[in-house]
Design a protein around this motif. Structure first.
Motif, short mmCIF file in Angstrom:
data_model
loop_
_atom_site.label_atom_id
_atom_site.label_comp_id
_atom_site.label_asym_id
_atom_site.label_seq_id
_atom_site.Cartn_x
_atom_site.Cartn_y
_atom_site.Cartn_z
N ALA A 139 0.87 -1.18 0.00
CA ALA A 139 0.00 0.00 0.00
C ALA A 139 0.91 1.22 0.00
CB ALA A 139 -0.91 0.01 1.22
N PRO A 140 0.43 2.36 -0.49
CA PRO A 140 1.26 3.57 -0.45
C PRO A 140 1.76 3.84 0.96
CG PRO A 140 -0.66 3.93 -1.83
CD PRO A 140 -0.86 2.59 -1.17
N PRO A 141 3.02 4.21 1.10
CA PRO A 141 3.62 4.38 2.43
C PRO A 141 3.17 5.65 3.13
CG PRO A 141 5.19 4.94 0.73
CD PRO A 141 3.98 4.41 0.02
N PRO A 142 3.59 5.84 4.38
CA PRO A 142 3.20 7.04 5.12
C PRO A 142 3.59 8.31 4.38
CG PRO A 142 4.26 5.46 6.58
CD PRO A 142 4.42 4.93 5.19
N GLY A 143 2.74 9.32 4.51
CA GLY A 143 3.01 10.60 3.87
C GLY A 143 2.43 10.75 2.49
N SER A 144 1.82 9.69 1.95
CA SER A 144 1.28 9.75 0.59
C SER A 144 0.17 10.79 0.47
CB SER A 144 0.77 8.38 0.16
OG SER A 144 1.83 7.45 0.10
N ALA A 145 -0.72 10.82 1.43
CA ALA A 145 -1.83 11.78 1.39
C ALA A 145 -1.31 13.21 1.47
CB ALA A 145 -2.82 11.50 2.51
N GLU A 146 -0.29 13.42 2.31
CA GLU A 146 0.29 14.75 2.44
C GLU A 146 0.96 15.20 1.14
OE1 GLU A 146 0.51 12.33 4.56
OE2 GLU A 146 -0.28 13.09 6.46
N ARG A 147 1.66 14.25 0.47
CA ARG A 147 2.29 14.59 -0.80
C ARG A 147 1.24 14.92 -1.85
NH1 ARG A 147 5.89 10.41 0.66
NH2 ARG A 147 4.79 8.88 -0.63
N PHE A 148 0.14 14.18 -1.84
CA PHE A 148 -0.95 14.46 -2.78
C PHE A 148 -1.49 15.88 -2.58
CE2 PHE A 148 -5.64 14.55 -3.21
CZ PHE A 148 -5.75 14.39 -4.58
N THR A 149 -1.75 16.24 -1.33
CA THR A 149 -2.26 17.58 -1.03
C THR A 149 -1.26 18.65 -1.44
OG1 THR A 149 -3.53 16.70 0.83
CG2 THR A 149 -3.12 19.07 0.80
N SER A 150 0.03 18.41 -1.17
CA SER A 150 1.07 19.36 -1.53
C SER A 150 1.16 19.53 -3.05
CB SER A 150 2.42 18.90 -0.96
OG SER A 150 3.46 19.75 -1.37
N ASN A 151 1.07 18.44 -3.77
CA ASN A 151 1.14 18.51 -5.23
C ASN A 151 -0.04 19.27 -5.81
OD1 ASN A 151 3.54 17.11 -5.33
ND2 ASN A 151 2.58 15.13 -5.69
N LEU A 152 -1.24 19.06 -5.24
CA LEU A 152 -2.40 19.81 -5.71
C LEU A 152 -2.23 21.30 -5.46
CD1 LEU A 152 -5.59 17.72 -4.86
CD2 LEU A 152 -4.25 17.79 -6.96
N ALA A 153 -1.67 21.63 -4.30
CA ALA A 153 -1.44 23.05 -3.99
C ALA A 153 -0.45 23.66 -4.98
CB ALA A 153 -0.92 23.19 -2.56
N PHE A 154 0.58 22.91 -5.33
CA PHE A 154 1.55 23.40 -6.31
C PHE A 154 0.88 23.63 -7.66
CE2 PHE A 154 4.52 22.42 -9.77
CZ PHE A 154 5.47 23.40 -9.56
N LEU A 155 0.07 22.66 -8.09
CA LEU A 155 -0.62 22.81 -9.37
C LEU A 155 -1.53 24.04 -9.36
CD1 LEU A 155 -1.58 19.09 -10.11
CD2 LEU A 155 0.12 20.46 -11.31
N ALA A 156 -2.23 24.24 -8.24
CA ALA A 156 -3.13 25.39 -8.14
C ALA A 156 -2.36 26.70 -8.27
CB ALA A 156 -3.88 25.34 -6.81
N GLU A 157 -1.18 26.75 -7.67
CA GLU A 157 -0.35 27.95 -7.79
C GLU A 157 0.05 28.23 -9.23
OE1 GLU A 157 2.97 27.39 -5.27
OE2 GLU A 157 1.83 27.57 -3.39
N GLN A 158 0.18 27.16 -10.01
CA GLN A 158 0.54 27.30 -11.42
C GLN A 158 -0.68 27.49 -12.31
OE1 GLN A 158 3.92 27.38 -12.02
NE2 GLN A 158 4.00 27.16 -9.78
N GLY A 159 -1.86 27.52 -11.69
CA GLY A 159 -3.09 27.67 -12.47
C GLY A 159 -3.48 26.42 -13.23
N GLN A 160 -3.03 25.25 -12.74
CA GLN A 160 -3.31 23.99 -13.43
C GLN A 160 -4.32 23.17 -12.64
OE1 GLN A 160 0.20 21.81 -14.80
NE2 GLN A 160 1.45 23.64 -14.45
N PRO A 161 -5.22 22.47 -13.33
CA PRO A 161 -6.21 21.66 -12.64
C PRO A 161 -5.63 20.33 -12.15
CG PRO A 161 -6.46 21.39 -14.99
CD PRO A 161 -5.38 22.43 -14.79
N GLU A 162 -6.38 19.64 -11.32
CA GLU A 162 -5.98 18.30 -10.88
C GLU A 162 -6.02 17.35 -12.08
OE1 GLU A 162 -8.00 14.78 -8.21
OE2 GLU A 162 -8.08 16.83 -7.41
N PRO A 163 -4.93 16.63 -12.34
CA PRO A 163 -4.92 15.71 -13.49
C PRO A 163 -5.95 14.61 -13.34
CG PRO A 163 -2.70 16.11 -12.66
CD PRO A 163 -3.64 16.67 -11.64
N PRO A 164 -6.63 14.25 -14.42
CA PRO A 164 -7.62 13.16 -14.36
C PRO A 164 -6.97 11.86 -13.85
CG PRO A 164 -7.77 14.33 -16.45
CD PRO A 164 -6.52 14.83 -15.77
#
Length: 263
Positions: free
Chosen positions: A116-141
């Motif tokens: 299963a995905p290791p610890p911190g996976s959910a946090e990395r997901f949230t961080s990546n979405l925040a980065f994309l939002a800063e770049q004006g990019q949507p969440e990838p399908p």
């Protein structure tokens, strides 16, 4: 000092069937959202791979990496019916790697496979979405499903002929659904929790010295780190606990206890 020449292949969003890359002298491979079927990567000595780069799944179906050397990151990658005969896999980051009915010989070193995905996976997901939002990019399908999935598919693989050095199976990989090495220096615990508890009970008869305390800490750490996170079977190898070919004293006692406990 001469710098080794880099021959880098980057492939994005393609479906590739039957291509033989083994003659191309590749040293780096980056795949993004790509599907390879019946492709050959035999004998390639990769300095770095990103087998499933980006935020999309890359798949390898009935591909061969025979005689290849791989190090780097698996990313979001899935391998089905692939072969890694006489290959060397080392220091591979495999947080989201999925392996189904693949065959290995050669050596796998310093790599952890995750059920299963290791610890911190959910946090990395949230961080990546925040980065994309800063770049004006949507969440990838499909990215949410990949990053937050509950398990990595991992079954039907043949590790029986591979040399495992510093390799761990964690977070719920069912080792009863894999073929494992059976050399005398390997120790397989099918019911790891019961064996660990029995080994702790056997320690009661030993003197309360530093060696006993060290082994007790190791056994309890396994219960906490492995069993409590869903790993039901464990595979150990003495070489991982040796120094210059000599098994460390606490490891020798631990292996003796676990072998007795598993019997």
């Amino acid at each position: 000092m001469a710098r080794e020449q880099v021959n880098r292949l980057v492939i994005e969003h393609e479906e590739i069937v039957g291509v033989d890359y083994s003659t191309q002298g590749l040293t780096e491979l980056v795949a993004v959202g790509t599907r390879f079927e019946r492709c050959r990567f035999d004998g390639l000595r990769f300095q770095y791979v990103a087998l499933g780069s980006g935020m999309e799944l890359s798949q390898y179906v009935e591909c061969s990496f025979d005689g290849a050397v791989l190090t780097g990151t698996a990313g979001y990658s899935r391998f089905i019916g692939c072969t890694f005969r006489n290959a060397e896999i080392r220091d591979l980051t495999a947080d989201y790697l999925e392996l189904v009915e693949c065959a290995f010989t050669g050596r796998i070193k310093s790599t952890t496979f995750w059920g299963a995905p290791p610890p911190g996976s959910a946090e990395r997901f949230t961080s990546n979405l925040a980065f994309l939002a800063e770049q004006g990019q949507p969440e990838p399908p499909g990215y949410r499903m990949l990053a937050l999935r509950e398990s990595n598919e991992f079954h039907g693989n043949d590790f029986s002929g591979v040399d495992l050095v510093g390799v761990d199976f964690r977070y719920g990989i069912d080792l009863t659904r894999q073929r494992l090495p059976t050399g005398s220096d390997y120790l397989y615990l099918e019911d790891a929790e019961a064996a660990l508890h029995r080994a702790l009970m056997l320690l009661v008869d030993r003197p309360a010295d530093d060696l006993t305390a060290q082994v007790e800490r190791s056994l309890r750490r396994m219960l906490d780190r492995e069993i409590s996170t869903g790993q039901r079977q464990l595979l150990f190898r003495e070489v991982d606990y040796s120094n210059k070919g000599v098994l460390k004293p606490h490891a020798r006692l631990m292996f003796d206890l676990l072998r007795n406990a598993s019997n």
